[in-house]
Write an enzyme that holds these catalytic residues in place. Structure first.
Site, short mmCIF file in Angstrom:
data_model
loop_
_atom_site.label_atom_id
_atom_site.label_comp_id
_atom_site.label_asym_id
_atom_site.label_seq_id
_atom_site.Cartn_x
_atom_site.Cartn_y
_atom_site.Cartn_z
N GLY A 89 3.66 4.84 8.34
CA GLY A 89 2.46 4.45 7.60
C GLY A 89 2.19 5.42 6.46
N LEU A 90 0.91 5.59 6.15
CA LEU A 90 0.48 6.46 5.06
C LEU A 90 1.20 6.12 3.77
CD1 LEU A 90 0.19 9.91 6.84
CD2 LEU A 90 -1.64 8.38 6.18
N CYS A 91 1.26 4.83 3.48
CA CYS A 91 1.87 4.45 2.22
C CYS A 91 1.01 3.40 1.53
CB CYS A 91 3.30 3.96 2.41
SG CYS A 91 3.51 2.84 3.77
N GLY A 92 -0.28 3.62 1.55
CA GLY A 92 -1.20 2.77 0.82
C GLY A 92 -1.16 1.34 1.31
#
Lengths: 293, 139
Positions: A89-92
């Site tokens: 994750g952590l990809c907008g």
């Protein structure tokens, strides 16, 4: 009533350490996205040649007898959608966008009376489909971070199997196309039935007729899978570049927000400190006045 | 008129050089290409591709793919290729042993594919070694 200064100091420190992490992630993603772009460029010569040869072979076949099973168009009753998402994750909005695009597509197909089946690639997609009521025919997780041709082959073979057994009448690849560092959009790429080769025109027509060994038909069935794998491989590279670019942007925004938050909190902290000092002075002065009085 | 040989994989261009002669194993047998060869398109078997330029020889391990002959140009399109001098013989040997164990244990096609790859790489090293010996002046 301002928060007490100790509390605020703690908040600032916590935001600072978060900012360190987001900054590091931003830089890592930036380095990786550059390499991912290089890979996209490096894959082009192969893809161009394969495509050109597919064109040559198609031209070599005198049309009529070229009924390869992968080219067979049937009335579409069910379609396989291969979805590319990321494992991390952590990809907008990267995964959310491509999944939303897919869901719309499934709805459109349903409205047309076409049954949609999904082959999900990536943990984020798999997690989404745990809670969604769509028909999932396969799940693939934890592909290597740097896509290789092998993964593309696996996906093509699976799609080919479902297509040839008649379980689906069309196969589409839904992924995020990388246009530039700030532009990436979900797209659907039709894979099967394979599109007939585009006649790229006059460039080669002047040359002598190309020989095919053993014959054009055999070469068609040799090159078609290679052609499809190349398309999927490029899609995998595109998706991975998009993911990294998205992550870089998201982490950049997060670092910026953290910076703003820190300066705001610092202001609040200074105000609270001032208020505390003023308060203390007032108390001292007040006390002295009272003693005098 | 020399030939330009390009060996291209999806990941990179392995080789792009002027050569005098290319030999490869196609679907229906050994194939040699000299300058002036008619345009041709064929499938390759996983094997060794040898290119010659003057007294120099280039040996590559090629994992299947395609061979295209155009005027003045030979292009090898393959999922994976390696130059023989880049192959680590010990590692290839180990890969072969591992693949053999894998086949004994699981009997999957994956093991066999790995074994085939290892064998081709070993063959490439051998071919290169053999040619080197032949070319070396007598001591």
């Amino acid at each position: 009533m301002p928060l007490n200064t100790k509390e605020i100091r703690r908040r600032i420190r916590s935001v600072q350490s978060t900012q360190k992490i987001t900054k590091a992630m931003e830089m890592v993603a930036a380095a990786k996205v550059r390499r991912a772009q290089d890979r996209v460029t490096a894959s082009r010569p192969y893809a161009d040649r394969i495509q050109a040869m597919y064109g040559e072979v198609s031209r070599g076949l005198s049309g009529g007898e070229a009924r390869h099973p992968l080219l067979a168009t049937r009335p579409v009753k069910s379609v396989l959608l291969v979805l590319l998402t990321s494992d991390k994750g952590l990809c907008g909005g990267y995964n959310a966008n491509v999944i939303r695009f897919l869901v719309h597509r499934i709805r459109d197909y349903k409205a047309k009376g076409v049954q949609a089946k999904v082959l999900v690639v990536g943990t984020k997609g798999v997690n989404f489909f745990k809670h969604a009521s769509f028909e999932v025919v396969g799940r693939i997780q934890n592909l290597p971070q740097v896509p290789t041709f092998t993964e593309a082959s696996v996906l093509v073979e699976e799609g080919q199997r479902l297509f040839e057994t008649g379980e689906v009448d069309a196969v589409e690849l839904v992924y995020t196309r990388f246009q530039s560092m700030v532009r990436y959009e979900p797209v659907a790429l039709p894979l099967l039935p394979a599109a007939p080769a585009k006649d790229s025109g006059s460039a080669r027509n002047v040359g002598p007729v190309m020989l095919f060994e053993p014959d054009a038909e055999t070469m068609l069935s040799e090159i078609l899978p290679a052609y499809l794998k190349t398309m999927v491989y490029q899609a995998l590279l595109d998706a991975s570049a998009s993911e990294l670019a998205n992550r870089m942007m998201a982490m950049g925004a997060a670092s910026k927000n953290a910076g703003e938050m820190i300066s705001h909190l610092t202001l609040v902290y200074n105000k609270a400190r001032q208020a505390g000092i003023t308060q203390e002075i007032l108390e001292v002065v007040g006390g002295a006045e009272a003693l005098k009085g | 008129m020399p030939l330009t040989l390009d060996v291209i994989t999806p990941e990179r261009t392995v080789l792009s050089e002027e050569v005098d002669f290319v030999s490869a194993r196609a679907l229906e047998g050994e194939l040699g290409v000299l300058p002036g060869h008619a345009p041709l398109f064929t499938s390759l078997r996983s094997d060794v591709v040898v290119a010659r330029k003057g007294a120099d020889e280039m040996v590559l391990a090629v994992m299947g793919g395609f061979l295209e002959v155009a005027p003045g140009r030979v292009t090898v399109l393959t999922p994976a290729a390696e130059r023989a001098e880049d192959i680590d013989k010990l590692r290839a040997e180990e890969a072969r042993k591992r693949a053999e164990l894998e086949i004994d244990r699981t009997r999957t096609t994956e093991g066999e594919a790995a074994l085939a790859r290892a064998l081709i790489r070993l063959r490439a090293v051998e071919v290169l070694g053999g040619r080197r010996l032949k070319l070396r002046p007598q001591a």
